[in-house]
Design a protein around this motif. Structure first.
Motif, PDB file in Angstrom:
ATOM      1  N   LYS A  18      -6.481   6.943   2.743  1.00  0.00           N
ATOM      2  CA  LYS A  18      -5.812   6.301   3.819  1.00  0.00           C
ATOM      3  C   LYS A  18      -4.471   5.338   3.383  1.00  0.00           C
ATOM      4  CE  LYS A  18      -7.463   1.969   5.266  1.00  0.00           C
ATOM      5  NZ  LYS A  18      -8.212   1.085   6.647  1.00  0.00           N
ATOM      6  N   MET A  19      -4.617   5.152   2.154  1.00  0.00           N
ATOM      7  CA  MET A  19      -3.499   4.275   1.621  1.00  0.00           C
ATOM      8  C   MET A  19      -2.873   4.967   0.449  1.00  0.00           C
ATOM      9  SD  MET A  19      -5.341   0.554   1.969  1.00  0.00           S
ATOM     10  CE  MET A  19      -3.702  -0.400   1.520  1.00  0.00           C
ATOM     11  N   HIS A  20      -2.207   6.075   0.728  1.00  0.00           N
ATOM     12  CA  HIS A  20      -1.679   6.939  -0.346  1.00  0.00           C
ATOM     13  C   HIS A  20      -2.720   7.142  -1.713  1.00  0.00           C
ATOM     14  CE1 HIS A  20       2.071   6.314   2.066  1.00  0.00           C
ATOM     15  NE2 HIS A  20       1.884   5.126   2.014  1.00  0.00           N
ATOM     16  N   GLY A  21      -3.762   7.207  -1.564  1.00  0.00           N
ATOM     17  CA  GLY A  21      -4.576   7.825  -2.783  1.00  0.00           C
ATOM     18  C   GLY A  21      -4.759   6.751  -3.564  1.00  0.00           C
ATOM     19  N   LYS A  22      -4.763   5.381  -3.117  1.00  0.00           N
ATOM     20  CA  LYS A  22      -4.721   4.159  -4.009  1.00  0.00           C
ATOM     21  C   LYS A  22      -6.041   4.255  -4.968  1.00  0.00           C
ATOM     22  CE  LYS A  22      -6.528   0.147  -1.666  1.00  0.00           C
ATOM     23  NZ  LYS A  22      -7.599   0.034  -2.586  1.00  0.00           N
ATOM     24  N   GLY A  23      -5.938   3.535  -6.045  1.00  0.00           N
ATOM     25  CA  GLY A  23      -6.883   3.232  -7.021  1.00  0.00           C
ATOM     26  C   GLY A  23      -7.312   1.910  -6.968  1.00  0.00           C
ATOM     27  N   LYS A  24      -6.963   1.354  -8.357  1.00  0.00           N
ATOM     28  CA  LYS A  24      -7.255  -0.323  -8.266  1.00  0.00           C
ATOM     29  C   LYS A  24      -6.398  -1.170  -7.418  1.00  0.00           C
ATOM     30  CE  LYS A  24      -8.573  -0.093 -13.171  1.00  0.00           C
ATOM     31  NZ  LYS A  24      -8.287  -0.147 -14.520  1.00  0.00           N
ATOM     32  N   ASN A  25      -5.157  -0.713  -7.144  1.00  0.00           N
ATOM     33  CA  ASN A  25      -4.146  -1.228  -6.197  1.00  0.00           C
ATOM     34  C   ASN A  25      -3.228  -0.211  -5.632  1.00  0.00           C
ATOM     35  OD1 ASN A  25      -1.721  -1.016  -8.112  1.00  0.00           O
ATOM     36  ND2 ASN A  25      -3.074  -2.539  -9.255  1.00  0.00           N
ATOM     37  N   LYS A  26      -2.291  -0.630  -4.769  1.00  0.00           N
ATOM     38  CA  LYS A  26      -1.497   0.374  -4.068  1.00  0.00           C
ATOM     39  C   LYS A  26      -0.605   1.151  -5.037  1.00  0.00           C
ATOM     40  CE  LYS A  26       1.935  -2.812  -2.213  1.00  0.00           C
ATOM     41  NZ  LYS A  26       2.606  -3.491  -1.081  1.00  0.00           N
ATOM     42  N   TYR A  27      -0.338   0.418  -6.201  1.00  0.00           N
ATOM     43  CA  TYR A  27       0.672   1.248  -7.104  1.00  0.00           C
ATOM     44  C   TYR A  27      -0.264   2.104  -8.291  1.00  0.00           C
ATOM     45  CZ  TYR A  27       3.922  -2.012  -5.096  1.00  0.00           C
ATOM     46  OH  TYR A  27       4.684  -2.935  -4.135  1.00  0.00           O
ATOM     47  N   ASP A  28      -1.321   2.167  -7.966  1.00  0.00           N
ATOM     48  CA  ASP A  28      -2.456   3.012  -8.749  1.00  0.00           C
ATOM     49  C   ASP A  28      -2.652   4.092  -8.017  1.00  0.00           C
ATOM     50  OD1 ASP A  28      -4.016   3.871 -10.971  1.00  0.00           O
ATOM     51  OD2 ASP A  28      -5.571   2.705 -10.173  1.00  0.00           O
ATOM     52  N   ASN A  29      -2.198   5.206  -8.029  1.00  0.00           N
ATOM     53  CA  ASN A  29      -2.451   6.359  -7.141  1.00  0.00           C
ATOM     54  C   ASN A  29      -3.100   7.422  -7.880  1.00  0.00           C
ATOM     55  OD1 ASN A  29       0.721   5.307  -6.630  1.00  0.00           O
ATOM     56  ND2 ASN A  29      -0.591   5.311  -4.649  1.00  0.00           N
ATOM     57  N   ILE A  83      -3.793  12.423  -3.906  1.00  0.00           N
ATOM     58  CA  ILE A  83      -2.860  12.675  -3.048  1.00  0.00           C
ATOM     59  C   ILE A  83      -3.450  12.291  -1.445  1.00  0.00           C
ATOM     60  CG2 ILE A  83      -1.313  14.098  -1.920  1.00  0.00           C
ATOM     61  CD1 ILE A  83      -0.465  13.745  -4.463  1.00  0.00           C
ATOM     62  N   GLY A  84      -2.868  11.090  -0.707  1.00  0.00           N
ATOM     63  CA  GLY A  84      -3.256  10.705   0.190  1.00  0.00           C
ATOM     64  C   GLY A  84      -2.080  10.650   1.170  1.00  0.00           C
ATOM     65  N   PHE A  85      -2.377   9.811   2.225  1.00  0.00           N
ATOM     66  CA  PHE A  85      -1.175   9.356   3.440  1.00  0.00           C
ATOM     67  C   PHE A  85      -1.272   8.087   3.817  1.00  0.00           C
ATOM     68  CE2 PHE A  85      -4.431  11.865   5.234  1.00  0.00           C
ATOM     69  CZ  PHE A  85      -4.455  11.405   6.524  1.00  0.00           C
ATOM     70  N   ASN A  86      -0.363   7.660   4.608  1.00  0.00           N
ATOM     71  CA  ASN A  86      -0.344   6.317   5.172  1.00  0.00           C
ATOM     72  C   ASN A  86      -1.104   6.352   6.549  1.00  0.00           C
ATOM     73  OD1 ASN A  86       0.004   3.506   5.525  1.00  0.00           O
ATOM     74  ND2 ASN A  86       2.196   3.872   6.401  1.00  0.00           N
ATOM     75  N   SER A  87      -2.249   5.812   6.426  1.00  0.00           N
ATOM     76  CA  SER A  87      -3.222   5.401   8.010  1.00  0.00           C
ATOM     77  C   SER A  87      -3.768   4.381   8.227  1.00  0.00           C
ATOM     78  CB  SER A  87      -3.884   6.863   7.895  1.00  0.00           C
ATOM     79  OG  SER A  87      -4.399   7.095   9.157  1.00  0.00           O
ATOM     80  N   ARG A  88      -2.915   3.440   8.546  1.00  0.00           N
ATOM     81  CA  ARG A  88      -3.607   2.103   8.808  1.00  0.00           C
ATOM     82  C   ARG A  88      -3.741   1.506  10.178  1.00  0.00           C
ATOM     83  NH1 ARG A  88       0.048  -0.275   3.937  1.00  0.00           N
ATOM     84  NH2 ARG A  88       1.609   0.413   5.447  1.00  0.00           N
ATOM     85  N   LEU A  89      -4.408   0.918  10.523  1.00  0.00           N
ATOM     86  CA  LEU A  89      -4.587   0.041  11.700  1.00  0.00           C
ATOM     87  C   LEU A  89      -3.645  -1.098  11.620  1.00  0.00           C
ATOM     88  CD1 LEU A  89      -5.938   0.296  14.790  1.00  0.00           C
ATOM     89  CD2 LEU A  89      -7.492  -1.408  14.042  1.00  0.00           C
ATOM     90  N   ASP A  90      -2.805  -1.391  12.533  1.00  0.00           N
ATOM     91  CA  ASP A  90      -1.934  -2.645  12.550  1.00  0.00           C
ATOM     92  C   ASP A  90      -2.996  -3.791  13.017  1.00  0.00           C
ATOM     93  OD1 ASP A  90       0.402  -1.076  12.062  1.00  0.00           O
ATOM     94  OD2 ASP A  90       1.041  -0.787  14.244  1.00  0.00           O
ATOM     95  N   THR A  91      -2.310  -4.793  12.333  1.00  0.00           N
ATOM     96  CA  THR A  91      -3.195  -6.347  12.716  1.00  0.00           C
ATOM     97  C   THR A  91      -3.148  -6.496  14.023  1.00  0.00           C
ATOM     98  OG1 THR A  91      -2.685  -7.030  10.453  1.00  0.00           O
ATOM     99  CG2 THR A  91      -3.492  -8.465  11.970  1.00  0.00           C
ATOM    100  N   ILE A  92      -2.070  -6.363  14.849  1.00  0.00           N
ATOM    101  CA  ILE A  92      -1.969  -6.539  16.190  1.00  0.00           C
ATOM    102  C   ILE A  92      -2.877  -5.969  17.202  1.00  0.00           C
ATOM    103  CG2 ILE A  92      -0.370  -6.568  18.303  1.00  0.00           C
ATOM    104  CD1 ILE A  92       1.809  -7.719  16.770  1.00  0.00           C
ATOM    105  N   GLN A  93      -3.039  -4.660  16.788  1.00  0.00           N
ATOM    106  CA  GLN A  93      -3.874  -3.554  17.485  1.00  0.00           C
ATOM    107  C   GLN A  93      -5.439  -4.268  17.261  1.00  0.00           C
ATOM    108  OE1 GLN A  93      -2.808  -1.763  19.697  1.00  0.00           O
ATOM    109  NE2 GLN A  93      -0.807  -1.369  19.008  1.00  0.00           N
ATOM    110  N   ALA A  94      -5.441  -4.525  16.113  1.00  0.00           N
ATOM    111  CA  ALA A  94      -7.089  -4.974  15.722  1.00  0.00           C
ATOM    112  C   ALA A  94      -7.310  -6.274  16.521  1.00  0.00           C
ATOM    113  CB  ALA A  94      -7.156  -5.352  14.362  1.00  0.00           C
TER     114      ALA A  94
END
Length: 376
Positions: free
Chosen positions: A217-228, A231-242
């Motif tokens: 859900k975060m671009h196939g991240k590994g240790k961090n968002k720059y370690d991919n 293959i994934g995609f961007n699918s996050r719940l916005d903080t305001i919605q939470a």
């Protein structure tokens, strides 16, 4: 009169919702804020599962699970014919083949007997490999997981519970969304637990599955968002919605679920002798995402719908067209005779206004107009 009562709900909890949103604006953490983690913790506890992973919407919630399971071209995924398009769409989107299954006449949910026949047929044909069953907790009522889980175990299939409409429903003491190997929910505004925009979540107790979904859900991240690492995609719940959902979740568990069942009971008592009211099997509990009645004929359904509309009462048809008749699935070439119940339901069902804030006067108005239509 409101169909799902979103304005009435906001008026009751306006100060709490406004304050919760304002807190997010003040902190400035719009993606991945503490409210998201708090919501996940509360929902996983409510569901009785180890993991709740929020995401952008209910459709992507199902896509993430199927991707994490490695479902692909050549795989068969069994889906009820009477459901919203996204349940089957996610299957086709990853290259697998949706196999539509007719539904039970009483509950409108996937028919286990027909499911068994569909699986057997696919095995005998030998063209596809059965992999997953996606039951839908339609209109707030859990599917027949007692029988479906037996079938899944016998054929070594995974269960992905589409509980987009089912949050709060139960079989015994077990909550909808927790019956499958994974379950998903939608936070679309009109759902039992709805945000003020899109949102969704996945429930599972499988640690490895949860880890893979969190990566996907975060671009196939590994240790961090720059370690991919995949293959994934961007699918996050916005903080305001939470933040909105945290307030609405408290209302949901404190009174909304109970109150909406009281409204359904009032409808049942007044309408059961006139139309076919929702069937809730013994031991089951519905969250009533919709209160859907069944008429004898299409002319009755359409006539009542128009009559209510003229009286200022909203009503809707879920769903006009079965999955096997959708143009997008015309390449599958299904036999229409195999879907007699779904075809009948699409021609005869009508959903009436229902929400926890519907007043007795409003309920009486709906009931009186249904009665007057048939009396005339």
């Amino acid at each position: 009169m409101e169909f799902r009562g979103l304005k009435a709900q906001y008026q009751k909890y306006r100060s709490e919702i406004d304050e919760s949103i304002h807190n997010v604006l003040q902190k400035g953490h719009f993606i991945g804020g503490s409210e998201v983690q708090e919501l996940e913790e509360q929902l996983s506890k409510y569901q009785g599962v180890k993991h709740c992973i929020t995401c952008a919407n209910g459709t992507e919630a199902m896509s993430l699970v199927l991707m994490a399971w490695g479902i692909k071209e050549g795989d068969a995924v069994f889906v009820p014919d009477f459901t919203f398009f996204s349940t089957a769409e996610v299957v086709a989107l990853i290259g697998a083949t949706p196999i539509f299954v007719d539904v039970d006449q009483g509950t409108f949910n996937m028919d286990p007997v027909k499911l068994e026949k569909s699986i057997t047929k696919v095995i005998q044909e030998g063209k596809l490999t059965p992999k997953v069953i996606i039951p839908v907790d339609l209109f707030g009522l859990p599917a027949n997981y007692i029988e479906i889980k037996k079938i899944a175990k016998h054929h070594n299939l995974l269960i992905l519970e589409d509980s987009a409409q089912g949050f709060g429903g139960k079989i015994g003491d077990k909550n909808a969304g927790s019956f499958g190997d994974a379950g998903t929910v939608s936070f679309f505004p009109a759902k039992p637990l709805g945000a003020y925009g899109d949102g969704g979540a996945i429930f599972t107790s499988d640690d490895r599955l949860a880890e893979t979904i969190t990566s996907l859900k975060m671009h196939g991240k590994g240790k961090n968002k720059y370690d991919n690492i995949r293959i994934g995609f961007n699918s996050r719940l916005d903080t305001i919605q939470a933040a909105v959902l945290l307030v609405k979740y408290r209302a949901f568990v404190e009174h909304e679920l109970e109150d909406i069942n009281k409204v359904a009971k009032m409808y049942d008592d007044e309408l059961a002798s006139i139309v076919k009211v929702p069937k809730i099997p013994q031991g089951y509990y519905s969250s009533f995402a919709q209160y859907t009645i069944k008429l004898k004929h299409t002319t009755d359904r359409d006539g009542l719908h128009n009559h209510l509309l003229n009286m200022g009462i909203p009503s809707f048809v879920y769903y006009h067209k079965p999955m096997h008749k959708q143009t997008a699935f015309s390449y599958l070439k299904y036999n229409d005779d195999n879907f007699t119940i779904t075809n009948e339901l699409c021609n005869t069902v009508l959903s009436l206004p229902i929400h926890p804030y519907l007043t007795e006067k409003e309920i009486s108005t709906v009931v009186d107009n249904v009665k007057s239509y048939f009396n005339n």
